[in-house]
Structure formats: C-alpha cells, structure tokens
Design an enzyme around this catalytic site. Structure first.
Site, short mmCIF file in Angstrom:
data_model
loop_
_atom_site.label_atom_id
_atom_site.label_comp_id
_atom_site.label_asym_id
_atom_site.label_seq_id
_atom_site.Cartn_x
_atom_site.Cartn_y
_atom_site.Cartn_z
N GLU A 1 -12.46 -38.93 152.45
CA GLU A 1 -11.68 -39.75 151.52
C GLU A 1 -11.76 -39.22 150.10
O GLU A 1 -10.77 -39.23 149.36
CB GLU A 1 -12.13 -41.21 151.56
CG GLU A 1 -11.24 -42.08 150.71
CD GLU A 1 -11.24 -43.53 151.12
OE1 GLU A 1 -10.89 -44.34 150.25
OE2 GLU A 1 -11.56 -43.85 152.26
N ARG B 1 -19.64 -33.82 166.90
CA ARG B 1 -20.90 -33.08 166.99
C ARG B 1 -21.77 -33.47 165.81
O ARG B 1 -21.28 -33.56 164.70
CB ARG B 1 -20.58 -31.59 166.96
CG ARG B 1 -21.77 -30.67 166.84
CD ARG B 1 -21.33 -29.22 166.65
NE ARG B 1 -20.67 -28.69 167.83
CZ ARG B 1 -21.27 -28.16 168.88
NH1 ARG B 1 -22.59 -28.10 168.89
NH2 ARG B 1 -20.60 -27.70 169.90
N PHE C 1 -16.04 -38.61 165.44
CA PHE C 1 -17.21 -37.75 165.39
C PHE C 1 -17.34 -36.96 166.70
O PHE C 1 -17.27 -37.54 167.77
CB PHE C 1 -18.47 -38.59 165.17
CG PHE C 1 -18.30 -39.58 164.05
CD1 PHE C 1 -18.21 -39.14 162.74
CD2 PHE C 1 -18.21 -40.94 164.30
CE1 PHE C 1 -18.04 -40.06 161.70
CE2 PHE C 1 -18.06 -41.85 163.28
CZ PHE C 1 -17.97 -41.40 161.98
#
Length: 134
Positions: free
Chosen positions: A57, A86, A84
């Site tokens: 962001e 890894r 997500f």
C-alpha cells in the site's frame, strides 16, 4: 519524488517505524524494501503478513501521489488484497509495484513481494482512490 504533505514526521509513521526504504516511485513502477528484524515478525518467527500488505500500500500510495499531485489531487488507499505464498524469516523484504490501471478516480497496482533469492512470497492488488484534498 516528493511524498505527500505530511502532518506526521516520517520516523513516526508506519513506514518509518517499520523501516521501509523507497527505492523508486514513478507513474508505472515503484520499488522498495525493508530489512527483516524481529519487530517485523509474528510469534512463529515469520515476517508478519501485515508488513507485506503495508509495503504494498505504501508503494502504491507514494507512486500514485507522485503522478496526481500536479493536478492538485491526493491518493488514498481504497482496497488492499494480499495473498501469501512463502514466508520470509531473514534478509530483506523486496517489493515491486506495477500499475495496471491509471484512471481519473482510481489507480490499480499489482505488487510482488519477494525474498533475497527473488522468490515470490506475496502478491497484492492495491486500489488507490484519487480525490480532491479536503
């Protein structure tokens, strides 16, 4: 590139607190990184997912702001969806944002978060609202 006008000193913002480093911010591409420290980790020793979302962001915000400030506009976050893939446990979190849409009222960015080996660790889609300042 100048950042947006700030009411809070950088070191007291989330970016400053987490240690984000802006490497590049333009109307089509933005890059940044943050060194991994314990303060970025969740209790299992992995970089907290909020760090990935926050750097995504921040990059989208700074780059959009730089592109619209000449028109007297500001850019604020409208949506942030981060997946997500890894974990990162050490080294540096790298992020690269690529613009996918640059309109008069919204901008959409895709942000890839990688580790020091260049492996994709998180993917974000960030939508920025372009507005008149209040």
């Amino acid at each position: 590139m100048d950042g947006p006008p700030s009411l809070v000193p950088l070191e007291r913002t989330l970016d400053g607190t987490l240690g984000f480093e802006l490497l590049e911010a333009g109307p089509e591409l933005a890059r940044g990184r943050v060194p991994v420290t314990d303060r970025l980790k969740q209790p299992y020793g992995l970089v907290h997912g909020g760090v990935y979302a926050a750097i995504a962001e921040s990059l989208a915000s700074l780059a959009t702001h730089g592109a619209v400030q000449g028109d007297g506009k500001i850019a604020v976050g409208l949506s942030n969806h981060t997946s997500f893939m890894r974990p990162i446990t050490e080294g540096t979190v790298h992020a690269e944002a690529t613009v996918r849409h640059s309109g008069s009222t919204t901008w959409v960015w895709e942000v890839e978060v990688t580790d020091d080996q260049g492996r994709l660790c998180a993917l974000s889609r960030v939508t920025m609202a372009v507005r008149e300042p209040r």
